[in-house]
Design an enzyme around this catalytic site. Structure first.
Site, PDB file in Angstrom:
ATOM      1  N   LYS A 209      -0.418 -28.178   3.726  1.00 49.06           N
ATOM      2  CA  LYS A 209      -0.192 -27.378   2.519  1.00 49.06           C
ATOM      3  C   LYS A 209      -1.487 -27.253   1.709  1.00 49.06           C
ATOM      4  CE  LYS A 209       2.442 -27.789  -1.758  1.00 49.06           C
ATOM      5  NZ  LYS A 209       3.541 -28.503  -2.401  1.00 49.06           N
ATOM      6  N   GLU A 215      -6.861 -36.508   7.561  1.00 50.82           N
ATOM      7  CA  GLU A 215      -6.328 -36.770   8.897  1.00 50.82           C
ATOM      8  C   GLU A 215      -6.169 -35.469   9.685  1.00 50.82           C
ATOM      9  OE1 GLU A 215      -5.191 -37.992   6.084  1.00 50.82           O
ATOM     10  OE2 GLU A 215      -4.511 -40.074   6.288  1.00 50.82           O
ATOM     11  N   GLY A 266       5.849 -31.304  -0.005  1.00 49.51           N
ATOM     12  CA  GLY A 266       5.637 -31.602   1.416  1.00 49.51           C
ATOM     13  C   GLY A 266       6.863 -32.200   2.092  1.00 49.51           C
ATOM     14  N   ARG A 267       7.451 -33.223   1.471  1.00 53.06           N
ATOM     15  CA  ARG A 267       8.571 -33.928   2.117  1.00 53.06           C
ATOM     16  C   ARG A 267       9.859 -33.109   2.111  1.00 53.06           C
ATOM     17  NH1 ARG A 267       6.711 -35.928  -2.427  1.00 53.06           N
ATOM     18  NH2 ARG A 267       7.994 -36.284  -4.256  1.00 53.06           N
ATOM     19  N   GLU A 353       9.203 -41.636  -1.434  1.00 54.67           N
ATOM     20  CA  GLU A 353       8.140 -40.915  -2.137  1.00 54.67           C
ATOM     21  C   GLU A 353       8.725 -40.157  -3.336  1.00 54.67           C
ATOM     22  OE1 GLU A 353       4.067 -39.289  -0.450  1.00 54.67           O
ATOM     23  OE2 GLU A 353       5.660 -37.871  -0.033  1.00 54.67           O
ATOM     24  N   HIS A 384      21.441 -55.116  18.488  1.00 57.14           N
ATOM     25  CA  HIS A 384      20.847 -56.184  19.294  1.00 57.14           C
ATOM     26  C   HIS A 384      19.530 -56.656  18.686  1.00 57.14           C
ATOM     27  CE1 HIS A 384      23.758 -55.532  22.567  1.00 57.14           C
ATOM     28  NE2 HIS A 384      23.772 -54.312  22.042  1.00 57.14           N
ATOM     29  N   LYS A 499      -5.947 -43.248  -1.465  1.00 60.93           N
ATOM     30  CA  LYS A 499      -6.734 -42.167  -0.859  1.00 60.93           C
ATOM     31  C   LYS A 499      -8.145 -42.156  -1.438  1.00 60.93           C
ATOM     32  CE  LYS A 499      -3.591 -38.311  -0.052  1.00 60.93           C
ATOM     33  NZ  LYS A 499      -3.232 -36.995  -0.556  1.00 60.93           N
TER      34      LYS A 499
HETATM   35  C1  G6Q Z   1       4.833 -35.051   0.631  1.00 60.27           C
HETATM   36  C2  G6Q Z   1       3.506 -35.490   0.307  1.00 60.27           C
HETATM   37  C3  G6Q Z   1       2.615 -35.818   1.478  1.00 60.27           C
HETATM   38  C4  G6Q Z   1       1.983 -34.601   2.135  1.00 60.27           C
HETATM   39  C5  G6Q Z   1       0.890 -35.063   3.091  1.00 60.27           C
HETATM   40  C6  G6Q Z   1       0.236 -33.928   3.820  1.00 60.27           C
HETATM   41  O1  G6Q Z   1       5.660 -34.714  -0.174  1.00 60.27           O
HETATM   42  O2  G6Q Z   1       2.922 -34.592  -0.559  1.00 60.27           O
HETATM   43  O3  G6Q Z   1       3.270 -36.574   2.456  1.00 60.27           O
HETATM   44  O4  G6Q Z   1       2.924 -33.848   2.800  1.00 60.27           O
HETATM   45  O5  G6Q Z   1      -0.074 -35.785   2.376  1.00 60.27           O
HETATM   46  O6  G6Q Z   1      -0.321 -33.017   2.913  1.00 60.27           O
HETATM   47  P1  G6Q Z   1      -0.811 -31.621   3.381  1.00 60.27           P
HETATM   48  O7  G6Q Z   1       0.341 -30.836   3.891  1.00 60.27           O
HETATM   49  O8  G6Q Z   1      -1.429 -31.006   2.165  1.00 60.27           O
HETATM   50  O9  G6Q Z   1      -1.833 -31.847   4.468  1.00 60.27           O
END
Ligand code: G6Q
Length: 536
Positions: A209, A215, A266-267, A353, A384, A499
């Site tokens: 996003k 990463e 994002g989530r 989160e 188990h 971060k």
């Molecule tokens: C979710 C968070 C987080 C995010 C990641 C990836 O709600 O904001 O998990 O989705 O850090 O971010 P980008 O999509 O910006 O790479």
């Protein structure tokens, strides 16, 4: 809308008193037939059986009052209509709308927030064309062959939801199409995935996003180099999903590009293009639409104000009862469905989160517990492993079981008189009862105290439609809890500090690589830690 502190709600005082003598599930006759049939609710294609919670009529009435006092359903409707709910009043914050529901409000002539839904429809139309071009051979690889694999590169919200849905719906993947995921910056993640793949037949879907996540950009760079090393043109294989105007929003670098918008967290983004591109590739466009239909149906069902008829609201309030009033710190989500293997991991993020917060909507420290620790694994495997603690441990863990009457594949057979699906479901029901009822025994080591609250969420079969409903059920449950706790469930400031520190440590490593040690950090604990870990 009013933002009242949880601790000041009238119903909270009532519930505190009721929590002194919660219903005992362990006594003889504690689970009569009328209790089991009376405490069930239905929303969309799911039933929730909750007689095995430590509740009675008084508790349910007070929980309803809590939902009403906190205006949980009113706020949910306001959220769907585009109210700016991602905010901390009086402080600098994201100040955004929360409109993931708009991504699936695409079937109605009068969507709750027309502008966001119009944007979702534009992206869907682009996805449809892209997928048709793949089907019709308009988009092929360098040798004119079809693509067979899509690798989704993304992390956190750009990985967990889509990955959980992919595993949930693998059964419905089109023949000759598959997906895999790379999230971790650990080079072994990419190495392992790429080792088993024919890159010439592979599309890579880079999802970020922000377009700036370390990463994801690192993994994109690594994969680009792999394509070049294999004599392939990355521009013919790599797609992007990103926010409008982000550093990754450069269509010239990609075979195709899709957008998501800042009003989708994002989530909560699995039903946007963040999940849509990869899921559309494997399920087909219609399969992805089915998922959206299921999610949309649950979003509509969640507008019901009577918690006995609204599973997401009921689960939210039962969770609050267990966490805030009975004092249980964690929640286990245990799906009796192998396909849901990654669903608890997605919920870990979505729930923790969202609701792992210590300040209220108005920026004051909260004087009440907010989100629980959420964890889980599919049954029966967990039986188990860690169920010992669930049954006899000192830590009481409320459980949300999930199961389906039918298996996905329908490939089953009788062994010793019963099918595997029957064995699975027998275990599911047995665990619910055993946790609730317990067992008296003269030998203390064989005694079970019972009174371990749980509920059973049961669907007919896990399909794209029911998977969508299940996803939305939990998203909506989490939002309802946040509304009751009067917190902002839609930001994630808590991930920033680590971060920033990693960036500082990395700049130290980079300085070393160049042979010019920076002393930016000087006496900072980062330096001592680097040395103690023998990393520099
Ligand atoms: C979710 C968070 C987080 C995010 C990641 C990836 O709600 O904001 O998990 O989705 O850090 O971010 P980008 O999509 O910006 O790479």
């Amino acid at each position: 809308m009013e933002f009242k502190d949880f601790a000041n709600l009238q119903s909270v005082q009532t519930l505190r008193k009721l929590a002194a003598t919660p219903y005992s599930l362990a006594g003889r006759g504690a689970l009569p037939p009328e209790r089991i049939s009376g405490y069930q609710a239905s929303s969309c294609d799911f039933d929730l059986l909750y007689a095995t919670q430590r509740i009675d009529e008084q508790v349910l009435t007070a929980l309803q009052e809590l939902a009403d006092e906190a205006e949980a359903v009113k706020k949910f409707k306001a959220m769907k209509s585009g109210e700016v709910l991602n905010t901390i009043i009086g402080h600098e914050s994201e100040d955004r709308q929360v409109l993931h529901t708009a991504c699936r409000d695409v079937f109605s002539d009068s969507p709750c927030e027309p502008q966001a839904t119009a944007q979702a429809l534009v992206q869907l139309a682009r996805l449809k064309t892209f997928l048709a071009d793949l089907d019709n051979g308009i988009l092929t690889n360098e040798q004119g062959k079809n693509f067979s694999t899509m690798i989704q590169v993304g992390i956190g919200g750009s990985d967990l939801g889509p990955r959980a849905l992919y595993h949930g719906l693998k059964r419905f993947c089109r023949q000759g199409r598959d997906a895999c995921f790379i999230a971790n910056v650990d080079p072994d993640d990419a190495a392992e995935v790429l080792a088993g793949i024919d890159l010439s037949r592979t599309l890579v879907n880079v999802v970020s996003k922000s377009g700036s996540t370390l990463e994801t950009l690192t993994n994109e760079g690594l994969i680009r180099q792999r394509f070049i090393a294999e004599g392939l043109d990355p521009g013919k294989h790599i797609l992007s999903v990103t926010g409008e105007g982000s550093p990754m929003d450069d269509p010239t670098k990609y075979l195709a590009s899709f957008h998501m918008y800042d009003y989708i967290g994002g989530r909560y983004s699995a039903t946007s293009m963040v999940g849509g591109v990869t899921l559309g590739f494997v399920l087909g466009y219609e399969g992805f639409l089915e998922l959206l239909r299921g999610a949309n149906a649950m979003d509509i069902a969640a507008e019901e104000s009577d918690l006995r008829k609204n599973i997401p609201l009921l689960m939210a309030l039962l969770g609050i009862w267990n966490h805030n009033f009975l004092g249980f710190a964690t929640l286990a989500v245990l799906p009796y469905s192998q396909a849901l293997i990654r669903f608890p991991a997605h919920l870990q993020q979505c729930d923790m989160e969202s609701n792992g917060k210590s300040i209220s909507k108005c920026g004051n420290p909260v004087a009440w517990q907010t989100g629980p620790v959420v964890w889980g694994e599919p049954g029966t495997n967990g039986q188990h492993a860690f169920y010992q603690l669930l049954h006899q441990g000192t830590e009481i863990v409320p459980v949300e079981f999930i199961g389906f009457r039918e298996s996905q594949y329908g490939e089953d057979m009788l062994v010793e008189g019963t099918s595997s699906q029957q064995k699975l479901l027998a275990n599911l029901l047995a665990q619910s009862l055993a946790l609730a009822s317990g067992q008296e025994h003269a030998n203390p080591n064989k005694a079970f105290s019972g009174n371990r609250p749980n509920s059973l969420l049961i669907g007919e079969r896990l399909t794209p439609y029911t998977m969508g409903s299940l996803l939305a059920l939990y998203e909506n449950k989490i939002a309802f809890q946040g509304f009751c706790w009067n917190i902002n469930s839609f930001d994630q400031e808590g991930v920033q500090l680590g971060k920033r520190m990693a960036t500082r440590i990395l700049s130290e490593f980079a300085g070393k690589e160049n042979g010019q040690m920076k002393d930016l950090l000087q006496d900072a604990p980062e330096i001592s830690l680097i040395q103690a870990a023998r990393l520099g």
